[in-house]
Design a protein around this motif. Structure first.
Motif, PDB file in Angstrom:
ATOM      1  N   PRO A  11       0.822  -1.223   0.000  1.00 12.99           N
ATOM      2  CA  PRO A  11       0.000   0.000   0.000  1.00 12.99           C
ATOM      3  C   PRO A  11       0.855   1.271   0.000  1.00 12.99           C
ATOM      4  O   PRO A  11       0.572   2.225  -0.737  1.00 12.99           O
ATOM      5  N   GLY A  12       1.911   1.277   0.806  1.00 13.31           N
ATOM      6  CA  GLY A  12       2.784   2.454   0.852  1.00 13.31           C
ATOM      7  C   GLY A  12       3.495   2.670  -0.476  1.00 13.31           C
ATOM      8  O   GLY A  12       3.674   3.807  -0.934  1.00 13.31           O
ATOM      9  N   TYR A  13       3.882   1.579  -1.116  1.00 12.61           N
ATOM     10  CA  TYR A  13       4.589   1.656  -2.405  1.00 12.61           C
ATOM     11  C   TYR A  13       3.663   2.224  -3.484  1.00 12.61           C
ATOM     12  O   TYR A  13       4.054   3.120  -4.247  1.00 12.61           O
ATOM     13  N   VAL A  14       2.430   1.723  -3.538  1.00 15.75           N
ATOM     14  CA  VAL A  14       1.479   2.218  -4.556  1.00 15.75           C
ATOM     15  C   VAL A  14       1.191   3.702  -4.301  1.00 15.75           C
ATOM     16  O   VAL A  14       1.115   4.510  -5.234  1.00 15.75           O
ATOM     17  N   GLN A  46       3.698  -8.781  -8.185  1.00 16.09           N
ATOM     18  CA  GLN A  46       3.448 -10.189  -7.849  1.00 16.09           C
ATOM     19  C   GLN A  46       3.665 -10.402  -6.362  1.00 16.09           C
ATOM     20  O   GLN A  46       4.570  -9.785  -5.773  1.00 16.09           O
ATOM     21  N   ARG A  47       2.898 -11.314  -5.785  1.00 13.81           N
ATOM     22  CA  ARG A  47       3.097 -11.652  -4.376  1.00 13.81           C
ATOM     23  C   ARG A  47       4.157 -12.745  -4.276  1.00 13.81           C
ATOM     24  O   ARG A  47       4.116 -13.741  -5.006  1.00 13.81           O
ATOM     25  N   LEU A  48       5.113 -12.537  -3.382  1.00 13.27           N
ATOM     26  CA  LEU A  48       6.164 -13.539  -3.173  1.00 13.27           C
ATOM     27  C   LEU A  48       5.721 -14.526  -2.090  1.00 13.27           C
ATOM     28  O   LEU A  48       4.844 -14.208  -1.275  1.00 13.27           O
ATOM     29  N   PRO A  49       6.333 -15.704  -2.051  1.00 10.06           N
ATOM     30  CA  PRO A  49       5.911 -16.704  -1.055  1.00 10.06           C
ATOM     31  C   PRO A  49       5.992 -16.187   0.383  1.00 10.06           C
ATOM     32  O   PRO A  49       5.226 -16.612   1.245  1.00 10.06           O
ATOM     33  N   GLY A  85      -3.587   0.459  -3.036  1.00 14.39           N
ATOM     34  CA  GLY A  85      -2.549  -0.539  -2.765  1.00 14.39           C
ATOM     35  C   GLY A  85      -3.057  -1.656  -1.866  1.00 14.39           C
ATOM     36  O   GLY A  85      -2.725  -2.832  -2.056  1.00 14.39           O
ATOM     37  N   GLU A  86      -3.892  -1.288  -0.872  1.00 11.63           N
ATOM     38  CA  GLU A  86      -4.459  -2.324   0.009  1.00 11.63           C
ATOM     39  C   GLU A  86      -5.351  -3.270  -0.783  1.00 11.63           C
ATOM     40  O   GLU A  86      -5.344  -4.489  -0.591  1.00 11.63           O
ATOM     41  N   ARG A  87      -6.116  -2.704  -1.706  1.00  9.33           N
ATOM     42  CA  ARG A  87      -7.019  -3.537  -2.513  1.00  9.33           C
ATOM     43  C   ARG A  87      -6.230  -4.440  -3.469  1.00  9.33           C
ATOM     44  O   ARG A  87      -6.594  -5.589  -3.695  1.00  9.33           O
ATOM     45  N   VAL A  88      -5.154  -3.903  -4.023  1.00 13.71           N
ATOM     46  CA  VAL A  88      -4.320  -4.724  -4.913  1.00 13.71           C
ATOM     47  C   VAL A  88      -3.697  -5.872  -4.113  1.00 13.71           C
ATOM     48  O   VAL A  88      -3.685  -7.034  -4.560  1.00 13.71           O
ATOM     49  N   ALA A  89      -3.217  -5.557  -2.907  1.00 13.43           N
ATOM     50  CA  ALA A  89      -2.618  -6.608  -2.064  1.00 13.43           C
ATOM     51  C   ALA A  89      -3.648  -7.687  -1.746  1.00 13.43           C
ATOM     52  O   ALA A  89      -3.342  -8.887  -1.751  1.00 13.43           O
ATOM     53  N   GLU A  90      -4.883  -7.247  -1.494  1.00 13.47           N
ATOM     54  CA  GLU A  90      -5.952  -8.213  -1.200  1.00 13.47           C
ATOM     55  C   GLU A  90      -6.212  -9.105  -2.418  1.00 13.47           C
ATOM     56  O   GLU A  90      -6.353 -10.322  -2.295  1.00 13.47           O
ATOM     57  N   ALA A  91      -6.263  -8.504  -3.594  1.00 14.78           N
ATOM     58  CA  ALA A  91      -6.494  -9.296  -4.818  1.00 14.78           C
ATOM     59  C   ALA A  91      -5.380 -10.328  -4.996  1.00 14.78           C
ATOM     60  O   ALA A  91      -5.636 -11.487  -5.344  1.00 14.78           O
TER      61      ALA A  91
END
Ligand SMILES: Cc1cc2nc3c(=O)[nH]c(=O)nc-3n(C[C@H](O)[C@H](O)[C@H](O)COP(=O)(O)OP(=O)(O)OC[C@H]3O[C@@H](n4cnc5c(N)ncnc54)[C@H](O)[C@@H]3O)c2cc1C
Length: 454
Positions: free
Chosen positions: A234-237, A258-261, A336-342
């Motif tokens: 979120p901070g990055y976006v 992309q989400r990392l492991p 950013g929070e919504r993207v992380a959630e997706a």
């Protein structure tokens, strides 16, 4: 004596002028490479490969007559075959293929005539030697016809606008088979509708576009490629949004997240500064590099043709991902929070962010049938094809803040997407034009206002 083209029994015979351009499943050499698109395996009964505008008009006339004679037979229009929704091919129907109409011609000064079947990599290569560029996308294999009639969000979008903002004149075949040469003065409704309405206005055969000059000969730009590890998405976006809001228009940024492991994220960026002025580009390039720790970074002068790869892959339905997109007003922490959630969903392979604004926002929304000018960012999801419900769930957090949809960047052809792609007055005007020029709704493939259903 030439044999008539073999067609399904109920279909009317082809007019003789189309016999020479027909490809059917019996043509084992060509059919496998013409029947599918990049995103979809297709099994049409007839492919008509137009050699000129008259063939295109005759093909539209044949398809309309076929519908009138035997009812609902699918009809698709294909230029580059890279359409995300897969609507440029079908099963058991007719495909009008424009790939042989691929000429790129500099008319003089900065005006370029491009036929709809050309691919953007060839346009870039042809124009580069003239010091000219037409903004398109990030992939040279995509076609002129589909991209330019829908939008065109490329590496120069903030500096030069959408591809369709550069269209000055077009030749278009309407559903009655009539050929129209249109511009701002001649048939302005059609000219408006083909800039954002895709096939809803008709089949575009060629376009005159105003190219932009970058230098005197080979087009070179500043290209920044990086990979960053992001602890706080979120901070990055939010920081990226702040940076792009204040950045000069020459700077356009595309991110793949992309989400990392371990729960952190990888951001793969391709940024372009739309000329060779290193001193002017330096602050934005440096600020971008400071957004998060770099694991890879390169900022250098590159030929434009080098950053728009053109592998010329045969289109055999090889790409299986499903895409969704959303035009979002503000790139901030909440997004950013919504993207992380997706990205927490298994179906989500990656999320793209493409910066908008700049010159795109200078035009009023009603100026073209691409009715979106104020949004800061195009957000899109690349999802595994594991069923629409799972993709809906993953995308829901971002879709909830969408104020628009880019019609060419989604696999979702449901009515709600059409309403978001052509909202309000844009949608009303486009629908009215479509009803006037295509009363029987011949052009009903893919995402459209009149044919898309829930
Ligand atoms: C790998 C990849 C990368 C992409 N990158 C970008 C990008 O960076 N920026 C961007 O903006 N988009 C991008 N796109 C989306 C692209 O703009 C659309 O997929 C576009 O439709 C491709 O055009 P095409 O001619 O290749 O498509 P086709 O598959 O030939 O056609 C797609 C649809 O466009 C319509 N259409 C096609 N030709 C015509 C015509 N001559 N007249 C009227 N309507 C027509 C038809 O409805 C057809 O179903 C990308 C797509 C892919 C697959």
């Amino acid at each position: 004596m030439p044999q008539p083209t073999p067609l399904p029994a109920a279909w009317p015979a082809l007019p003789t002028e189309l016999d020479g351009v027909a490809v059917t499943p019996a043509d084992r050499a060509r059919y496998p490479y013409l029947s599918s698109s990049y995103m979809r395996v297709g099994t049409p009964d007839l492919i008509l490969m137009a050699r000129d505008v008259d063939d295109a008009a005759a093909a539209v006339g044949y398809a309309a007559g076929l519908r009138a004679a035997v009812g609902q037979v699918p009809f698709s229009v294909r230029s580059g075959g890279h359409g995300i929704s897969g609507a440029s091919t079908n099963d058991g129907g007719v495909v009008l293929d424009l790939s042989a109409l691929n000429r790129v011609e500099v008319l003089g000064a900065d005006l370029v005539r491009v036929q709809a079947g050309a691919i953007w990599g060839d346009v870039a290569a042809e124009l580069s030697g003239h010091g000219l560029v037409i903004t398109s996308g990030n992939m040279g294999d995509t076609g002129v016809g589909g991209l330019a009639t829908a939008g065109g969000i490329g590496y120069f979008v903030r500096a030069h606008g959408l591809t369709l903002d550069l269209i000055r004149r077009a030749t278009i075949v309407t559903a009655d088979g009539a050929v129209h040469v249109v511009d701002a003065e001649h048939e302005p409704d059609l000219f408006w509708a083909l800039r954002g309405g895709g096939t809803q206005a008709g089949v575009v055969v060629d376009l005159d576009l105003e190219a932009r000059r970058i230098g005197e000969d080979d087009v070179v730009v500043i290209h920044q490629a990086s990979q960053q590890i992001v602890d706080d998405l979120p901070g990055y976006v939010h920081a990226w949004g702040d940076l792009m809001r204040g950045a000069p228009r020459e700077f356009t940024s595309f991110l793949m997240l992309q989400r990392l492991p371990d729960g952190r994220h990888l951001s793969v960026a391709r940024n372009v500064w739309a000329d060779t002025d290193i001193a002017a580009a330096q602050p934005a390039v440096s600020d971008f590099a400071r957004l998060a720790p770099l694991v890879q970074h390169d900022a250098s002068l590159m030929p434009y043709s080098g950053i728009v790869p053109t592998p010329r892959s045969p289109k055999v339905g090889q790409q299986h991902i499903q895409m969704r997109d959303a035009l979002v007003d503000v790139a901030d922490r909440a997004l950013g929070e919504r993207v992380a959630e997706a990205l927490r969903h298994d179906v989500a392979s990656l999320v793209e962010l493409r910066s908008l604004g700049g010159i795109v926002a200078d035009l009023p929304a009603p100026a073209t049938a691409f009715g979106h000018r104020h949004q800061e960012v195009l957000v899109s999801l690349w999802a595994q094809p594991r069923g629409i419900a799972a993709i809906d769930r993953a995308w829901e957090p971002v879709e909830a803040v969408a104020s628009g949809v880019y019609s060419a960047y989604t696999s979702d052809t449901r009515a709600r997407q059409a309403e978001l792609a052509w909202p309000g007055e844009t949608g009303r005007r486009l629908r009215a034009i479509s009803e006037r020029v295509d009363p029987a709704l011949l052009f009903d493939a893919g995402l459209t206002l009149r044919a898309s259903a829930e």
